[in-house]
Design an enzyme around this catalytic site. Structure first.
Site, PDB file in Angstrom:
ATOM      1  N   TYR A 241     -19.801  29.802  45.788  1.00  0.00           N
ATOM      2  CA  TYR A 241     -19.014  28.701  45.220  1.00  0.00           C
ATOM      3  C   TYR A 241     -17.788  29.187  44.442  1.00  0.00           C
ATOM      4  O   TYR A 241     -16.757  28.513  44.431  1.00  0.00           O
ATOM      5  CB  TYR A 241     -19.878  27.853  44.287  1.00  0.00           C
TER       6      TYR A 241
ATOM      7  N   HIS B  11      -2.141  16.351  -2.411  1.00  0.00           N
ATOM      8  CA  HIS B  11      -2.664  16.427  -1.052  1.00  0.00           C
ATOM      9  C   HIS B  11      -2.446  17.791  -0.399  1.00  0.00           C
ATOM     10  O   HIS B  11      -2.979  18.042   0.691  1.00  0.00           O
ATOM     11  CB  HIS B  11      -2.033  15.329  -0.191  1.00  0.00           C
TER      12      HIS B  11
ATOM     13  N   GLU C 160     -12.290   5.731   4.133  1.00  0.00           N
ATOM     14  CA  GLU C 160     -11.902   6.287   5.439  1.00  0.00           C
ATOM     15  C   GLU C 160     -13.187   6.787   6.096  1.00  0.00           C
ATOM     16  O   GLU C 160     -13.522   7.980   6.045  1.00  0.00           O
ATOM     17  CB  GLU C 160     -10.860   7.382   5.222  1.00  0.00           C
TER      18      GLU C 160
ATOM     19  N   ASN D  53       1.560  10.746   6.255  1.00  0.00           N
ATOM     20  CA  ASN D  53       0.779   9.949   7.186  1.00  0.00           C
ATOM     21  C   ASN D  53       1.302  10.180   8.599  1.00  0.00           C
ATOM     22  O   ASN D  53       2.478   9.976   8.869  1.00  0.00           O
ATOM     23  CB  ASN D  53       0.926   8.466   6.844  1.00  0.00           C
TER      24      ASN D  53
ATOM     25  N   TYR E   9       0.827  -1.209   0.000  1.00  0.00           N
ATOM     26  CA  TYR E   9       0.000   0.000   0.000  1.00  0.00           C
ATOM     27  C   TYR E   9       0.859   1.256   0.000  1.00  0.00           C
ATOM     28  O   TYR E   9       1.763   1.419   0.823  1.00  0.00           O
ATOM     29  CB  TYR E   9      -0.926   0.033   1.213  1.00  0.00           C
TER      30      TYR E   9
ATOM     31  N   ARG F 107     -15.313  29.608  47.192  1.00  0.00           N
ATOM     32  CA  ARG F 107     -15.163  28.471  48.100  1.00  0.00           C
ATOM     33  C   ARG F 107     -14.768  27.190  47.371  1.00  0.00           C
ATOM     34  O   ARG F 107     -14.018  26.367  47.901  1.00  0.00           O
ATOM     35  CB  ARG F 107     -16.482  28.268  48.850  1.00  0.00           C
TER      36      ARG F 107
ATOM     37  N   PHE G 126      -2.425   6.174  12.297  1.00  0.00           N
ATOM     38  CA  PHE G 126      -2.644   7.557  11.877  1.00  0.00           C
ATOM     39  C   PHE G 126      -3.953   8.136  12.425  1.00  0.00           C
ATOM     40  O   PHE G 126      -4.186   9.336  12.326  1.00  0.00           O
ATOM     41  CB  PHE G 126      -2.688   7.640  10.350  1.00  0.00           C
TER      42      PHE G 126
END
Length: 500
Positions: free
Chosen positions: A277, A80, A410, A192, A50, A280, A325
């Protein structure tokens, strides 16, 4: 600074963000070269691997001829690099470069040592790839932003050099770095990984820790301004619950208030039984934030030292396809940091509201004399409320979101990069809230003169007064808030609560 791959501390990582140069120890090349050799043997055997001799994502079934393997990696980087938005800041890019180099140097990614050396050379020369902030869903790695980083290595894309953005080839020329020619899998290994989301989350973590320490100082100041009690910080209370962050927060508040003449002045004769609060319960709320940030720190330190690309090459020469990844751990950590940052600001806003309300604080309305003629801190509290409200929306978990990508190959993603990116805006909001509280608390303490607060809190008040005079009558508030906010962002007040 020499750091062995897989062993970086949080202190190492923060130092790199601040400009420290990273070096790897002698002998790091051996496992890297072994992984390259192992992959070469598998390629020679004609196996389908791959991203090495196949397409990517949904196109993984497409075999690529041996003559096109180098082009495959080059096309990957170019296609990309599809990010958008503002560029990531220089400290984050420095950390991304370091994280990527250390991950590849673990020797499970089958990239040549020259690739890692090129990443370290960019870091050493402060040649920082111009990386658009948006475009990653935090699975299959931070593909788009890492593609922009990787383009500079081959002499394409853009880089920041001396504050200016220049073409990648020009940036390499100025630094005396030769452009790379990518080998099999090297483009994929560069793209990746979770280094972008991890670096952003780490930046958010470091800022959140600083804001938390600042909020302990400003919260202690508010206790004295409101003539509140320090009994809620008694260690016996917190030992009985046993939450570690709560115990640490209470100790910090005790230390900050120790020696306060204001506190001593109302130990007897005070008719109030319990404070609200926001005063405190500071140990309980801030302690929970401490624990959240400590857990996020552990996750992110592990991730910073991890190998997160795919496929991986084992020491035995096996090529394993997996999913390291997927940035789900980073997404959860970033979401938890966001919760802490939101709560730090929310509790501080409630203290501002208390100080400006005479029924609760016993101070003049809106912390100014001649109320009516003067509005004092009225709208400063409104600003704090607006910032706290905005943080509540931003704190919505990003890790519960997922949109399938790559034609449903994906089909579950982490959204870790967006989860970490939003921490910048949230931190900015909280810094603004804390600046307003510091101003309000300093104003409140002023009404108790000649009594003084503790030595540590008087030092904090002096820092405020260097930037902003007491509020005797209405004037422009925004410049005072901006000036004190700059001190908050530089960590000036956080230093007073060191150790948390």
């Amino acid at each position: 600074m020499i750091v062995a791959p897989g062993s970086a501390s949080l202190e190492n990582l923060q130092a790199i963000m601040q400009g420290e140069v990273l070096d790897l120890p002698a002998g790091w090349q051996a496992p890297v070269e072994a992984s390259v050799g192992a992959l070469a043997k598998r390629i020679e055997q004609g196996e389908a691997l791959y991203g090495v001799n196949t397409g990517f994502g949904k196109l993984a079934s497409q075999r690529i001829g041996s003559a096109d393997l180098a082009k495959l990696q080059l096309n990957l980087l170019r296609s990309h690099a599809s990010g958008t938005g503002a560029l990531l800041p220089a400290p984050v890019v420095r950390l991304i470069l370091a994280l990527k180099a250390m991950s590849l140097a673990r020797g499970a990614s089958a990239v040549r040592p020259v690739v890692i050396e090129a990443l370290l050379a960019l870091l050493r020369a402060d040649v920082l790839p111009a990386i658009p902030a948006k475009g990653s869903v935090g699975a299959s790695g931070d593909l788009a932003p890492l593609a922009h980083l990787s383009l500079v290595l081959i002499g394409e894309g853009e880089a920041m050099v001396g504050g200016a953005v220049v073409p990648g080839a020009e940036a390499l020329r100025r630094a005396g770095i030769a452009p790379l020619a990518l080998g099999p899998k090297e483009g994929l290994a560069l793209l990746n990984g979770t280094q972008v989301s991890t670096a952003l989350a780490l930046a958010g973590l470091f800022t959140a820790r600083m804001l938390l320490r600042t909020a302990l100082a400003s919260g202690a100041m508010s206790v004295d301004a409101a003539r509140g009690s320090d009994t809620p910080f008694d260690p016996r209370i917190h030992a009985l619950r046993g939450q570690p962050g709560q115990i640490r927060a209470a100790a910090a508040l005790r230390n900050l208030l120790e020696g306060s003449a204001i506190r001593e002045s109302h130990r007897t004769g005070d008719t109030r039984v319990q404070d609200p609060y926001c005063l405190r319960c500071q140990p309980q709320v801030m302690g929970a934030c401490i624990d959240q940030l400590d857990h996020a720190a552990q996750v992110l330190q592990r991730e910073a030292n991890a190998v997160t690309d795919n496929p991986l090459v084992t020491a035995e020469g096996e090529v394993l396809s997996g999913g390291n990844f997927h940035a789900e751990p980073v997404a959860f950590a970033a979401d938890n940091i966001a919760l802490a940052v939101a709560e730090i600001g929310a509790l501080a806003e409630r203290r501002i509201a208390l100080l400006t309300d005479p029924a609760l604080s016993g101070l003049p309305a809106f912390l100014v004399r001649e109320g009516g003629l003067n509005s004092g801190f009225m709208i400063a509290q409104v600003t704090a409320a607006a910032l706290a409200s905005e943080n509540k929306s931003l704190a919505h978990p990003r890790s519960v979101d997922s949109l399938p990508t790559s034609a449903n190959q994906e089909d579950h993603v982490s959204m870790a990069t967006g989860a970490a990116l939003r921490l910048v805006e949230m931190a900015d909001n909280t810094a603004g809230i804390l600046a307003i509280e510091l101003l309000a608390a300093a104003q409140g303490i002023g009404f108790h003169r000649p009594l003084t607060s503790s030595p540590v809190l008087e030092a904090a008040l002096a820092l405020v007064r260097e930037q902003a005079a007491p509020w005797d009558e209405d004037r422009l508030m925004a410049p005072d808030i901006a000036a004190v906010k700059r001190l908050v962002e530089r960590g000036a007040f956080a230093q007073l609560a060191e150790g948390i």
